[in-house]
Design an enzyme around this catalytic site. Structure first.
Site, mmCIF file in Angstrom:
data_model
loop_
_atom_site.group_PDB
_atom_site.id
_atom_site.type_symbol
_atom_site.label_atom_id
_atom_site.label_comp_id
_atom_site.label_asym_id
_atom_site.label_seq_id
_atom_site.Cartn_x
_atom_site.Cartn_y
_atom_site.Cartn_z
ATOM 1 N N TYR A 164 24.550 5.891 -19.482
ATOM 2 C CA TYR A 164 25.497 5.980 -19.925
ATOM 3 C C TYR A 164 26.688 5.699 -18.789
ATOM 4 O O TYR A 164 27.441 7.081 -18.481
ATOM 5 C CB TYR A 164 25.361 6.577 -21.150
ATOM 6 C CG TYR A 164 24.488 6.874 -22.141
ATOM 7 C CD1 TYR A 164 23.696 5.701 -22.198
ATOM 8 C CD2 TYR A 164 24.072 8.345 -22.361
ATOM 9 C CE1 TYR A 164 22.177 5.694 -23.098
ATOM 10 C CE2 TYR A 164 22.520 7.759 -23.778
ATOM 11 C CZ TYR A 164 22.102 6.946 -23.759
ATOM 12 O OH TYR A 164 20.952 6.098 -24.679
ATOM 13 N N HIS A 176 13.273 5.847 -19.581
ATOM 14 C CA HIS A 176 13.793 5.702 -20.607
ATOM 15 C C HIS A 176 13.620 3.947 -20.406
ATOM 16 O O HIS A 176 13.584 3.143 -18.795
ATOM 17 C CB HIS A 176 15.891 5.686 -20.344
ATOM 18 C CG HIS A 176 16.869 5.211 -20.467
ATOM 19 N ND1 HIS A 176 18.117 5.179 -20.383
ATOM 20 C CD2 HIS A 176 17.124 4.890 -21.973
ATOM 21 C CE1 HIS A 176 18.742 5.123 -21.704
ATOM 22 N NE2 HIS A 176 18.029 4.428 -22.162
#
Length: 320
Positions: free
Chosen positions: A59, A141
């Site tokens: 992010y 992830h």
């Protein structure tokens, strides 16, 4: 639903908020966010009683982790639950605005790495960026194209860290159901984070993944409840799954909005609360880029939705 409500995540003993804060937007997802705006959004979440915060190196190439850590430095750490992710290492490199949909990110590049050494390096880097002393939950992830290394290296590495007490819970976060189902069946993870696949528009996870999680006692966190925005505001140009929504998706979202409006309920409120009706779901994670968005999400989470609307929405899904 009230924001401060918590539930145990699988059998981990870790309790997370039924409404969590997703920091993807604070990393500049879709458009840049400045430091003050990010801090205001986090403060609004805290004031609303939200104590579960989800972040990742991905992010904003570490920007979200940095901003979350700076905010939590001024709050009682024991009151917060923080999750981050592994699978992408960050290395110095040229900043190309808009890479992977993030804007205003630092000059770093992402490198896929699901090895044991990569997992430990990723966590050490995340701790350094955030200034935190530990993470409560760590997720593998997006291992879509990396099943073997994720299940043979990343998962055992996290399991060892959990056994050592360095992490309280471990899991996998993805935008698909099939591989999440394999992790549930073949490993001893505490939870899955399924993004975009259990929403008013896309209920794929409800068919096999959520029942399998319930059967094995694996917690479920649901992200992407607005499917990138179209279920928050189905206007022309709205996003669906990180891309512009097609005319058909917009049509279906507007149909849902009309069903909700007939009961005096905003579409966003029904979209946010929908996953929480499933007994396998522990909580939802909703991103926000401003204090106003946080306040709107908290209000949507606590709005009473009549059972008659849920019945219509269930029927709509069956016939859509």
């Amino acid at each position: 639903m009230n924001a401060p409500d918590t539930a145990e995540l699988g059998g981990s003993g870790l309790r997370v908020g039924r409404l969590g804060f997703g920091t993807g937007p604070l990393g500049g997802l879709f458009s840049a966010v400045d430091d003050e705006q990010a801090a205001d959004a986090l403060a609004a979440a805290w004031d609303a009683g939200i104590r579960y915060f989800d972040t990742a190196p991905h992010y904003g190439a570490g920007l979200a982790e940095e901003r979350l850590g700076a905010f939590l430095a001024g709050r009682p750490r024991a009151e917060a639950v923080v999750s981050t992710k592994v699978g992408r290492l960050l290395r110095p490199g040229p900043a190309v605005d808009g890479t992977d949909g993030f804007h205003g990110a630092p000059a770093r590049v992402r490198v896929w790495d699901y090895s044991e050494a990569g997992v430990r390096r990723s966590l050490a880097d995340s701790l350094e960026r955030s200034g935190l002393d530990a993470f409560d939950l760590v997720l593998i992830h997006d291992p879509d194209d990396h099943w073997e290394s994720a299940v043979r290296e990343a998962y055992p590495a996290l399991a060892r860290l959990r056994a050592e007490g360095a992490i309280r819970a471990i899991g996998v976060g993805m935008n698909q159901c099939a591989m999440l189902g394999r992790f549930v069946a073949e490993t001893d993870i505490d939870c899955v984070l399924v993004a975009g696949r259990y929403s008013l528009l896309d209920r794929e996870a409800g068919r096999e993944l959520l029942p399998r999680c319930a059967e094995r006692g694996v917690g479920v966190l649901v992200g992407g409840v607005f499917n990138s925005g179209v279920l928050a505001d189905p206007r022309p140009g709205a996003a669906f799954d990180y891309a512009p929504a097609s005319p058909e998706v917009l049509r279906r979202a507007r149909e849902l909005a009309e069903l909700c409006a007939a009961h005096g309920v905003p579409l966003a409120a029904a979209a946010l609360q929908f996953p929480l009706r499933h007994p396998a779901v522990t909580g939802v994670i909703v991103g926000a880029r401003s204090a106003a968005e946080v306040e709107a999400n908290a209000a949507a989470a606590s709005l009473e939705v009549p059972e008659a609307l849920w019945a219509e929405l269930d029927t709509w899904e069956a016939t859509a």
